[in-house]
Every structure is written in C-alpha cells, then in structure tokens.
Write an enzyme that holds these catalytic residues in place. Sequence first.
Site, PDB file in Angstrom:
ATOM      1  N   GLU A   7      13.135 -11.086  13.982  1.00 53.68           N
ATOM      2  CA  GLU A   7      13.095 -11.490  12.577  1.00 53.68           C
ATOM      3  C   GLU A   7      12.977 -10.300  11.620  1.00 53.68           C
ATOM      4  O   GLU A   7      12.958 -10.486  10.411  1.00 53.68           O
ATOM      5  CB  GLU A   7      11.923 -12.468  12.346  1.00 53.68           C
ATOM      6  N   TYR A  63       5.993 -22.306  16.840  1.00 54.80           N
ATOM      7  CA  TYR A  63       6.938 -21.637  15.955  1.00 54.80           C
ATOM      8  C   TYR A  63       7.882 -22.675  15.366  1.00 54.80           C
ATOM      9  O   TYR A  63       8.448 -23.495  16.096  1.00 54.80           O
ATOM     10  CB  TYR A  63       7.708 -20.577  16.751  1.00 54.80           C
ATOM     11  N   PHE A  64       8.053 -22.643  14.039  1.00 51.80           N
ATOM     12  CA  PHE A  64       8.975 -23.535  13.331  1.00 51.80           C
ATOM     13  C   PHE A  64      10.245 -22.765  13.017  1.00 51.80           C
ATOM     14  O   PHE A  64      10.223 -21.794  12.256  1.00 51.80           O
ATOM     15  CB  PHE A  64       8.324 -24.050  12.040  1.00 51.80           C
ATOM     16  N   ALA A  65      11.360 -23.187  13.623  1.00 54.12           N
ATOM     17  CA  ALA A  65      12.660 -22.546  13.421  1.00 54.12           C
ATOM     18  C   ALA A  65      13.522 -23.430  12.539  1.00 54.12           C
ATOM     19  O   ALA A  65      13.618 -24.640  12.773  1.00 54.12           O
ATOM     20  CB  ALA A  65      13.344 -22.319  14.765  1.00 54.12           C
ATOM     21  N   TYR A  66      14.181 -22.824  11.567  1.00 53.94           N
ATOM     22  CA  TYR A  66      15.022 -23.576  10.638  1.00 53.94           C
ATOM     23  C   TYR A  66      16.432 -22.999  10.535  1.00 53.94           C
ATOM     24  O   TYR A  66      17.292 -23.566   9.887  1.00 53.94           O
ATOM     25  CB  TYR A  66      14.378 -23.602   9.243  1.00 53.94           C
TER      26      TYR A  66
END
Length: 185
Positions: free
Chosen positions: A86, A11-14
């Site tokens: 989300e 998972y890419f969290a920004y």
Amino acid sequence: MVTPATDTFLYFAYGSNLLKKRIHINNPSAIFLGIGQLDDHQLDFIKYSDHWRGASATIVPTNGYHIWGAIWRIHNNDLESLDWQEGVNTNWYFPKMVNVKTPNGSVLECRTYQQTINPPPRTDVEEIPFDRRPSITYLKCILLGAVECELPEEYIEKLRRIPHNGQNASPKMIEKLQLPSDCSS
C-alpha cells in the site's frame, strides 16, 4: 461471529485487494471472512500508479456515502508486506482503523488504507476527471473481486459505471495477475 485472534488482524479491502488472486500475491495468509460496508466514506481515485498505469483507489470521508468491500483475516507476519504493497513507507497511503458493518449487523474494527492526498468529495452525478481515472486493468481487478466476493449487485453496477483511462497496467502487473480478458462475468 468473528472471534479475535492475537496473531492476526482484520483488513477491509475496497480496491484491487477485493480479488483473492491479487491479495495473495503479497499476503498469502489472507483468509476471506465476508463482506462489509464502511459508512460515511466515498470511493474515489487520485494518485497515478506506474504499476497500474492509472489512478489508484482511495476512500474519502464523506457523510451519507458508503463503500462495500471484503473483510480479510491476515496473519501479523504479513502486516509489513501489506503496508509495503500500500506504499505506507513512501507516504502513498496511511493505515487507519475503521468500523465495518457486516450484512448480519455486526460491527468489526478493521485496518484499511486511505491515500495521503485525497480529492474533494464528488456528487453522484459528477464524473471522475480523466486524469484521476483508473486503468482498464485496475478497474477489471476491482470488478472481478467485487463479483468474486459477492458484493451487493447494486454496488457492483455502480463500480461498472466508473470510467477508465483506456490504459492497461504494466506488463509485469498483468503477468502477476493473469486476469481473464473479459471482466463481465
């Protein structure tokens, strides 16, 4: 080298999930693997969140821009809670797979989330309109997470220049996060 596992996903969290304390509220299995860069996307803010009392972050596909973020390995059992966090079920965000480049040059396929309604791309000199600004608390959460994950200093400085809307998150969210009063550290 990140080895694939059949019972987990990357998972890419920004946004707020850069902060370990934040991601672990709903996704206790999350393990921080490192940082990565998502090319041809721009960080922006659009939809107002009652919990955060400001606009929440999104990624806008934009050629020539990039976003730094955290790469987490999360157990499949937490996928439903991440989607819930989300707002996938309320059509707030939708999941998408993206290729994220690590500092050592590896490319990892990661799940991330983009809002279903996105603003048009901005230039670096255009400020975020007031009605699309994040709250003090949300921006603090992003900044603390960026520092904690050791995102590049140049990118952290860019995050520090994002204007907030002067509001704090809801008392319930503040209680969950228990953030320090000063986010400059």
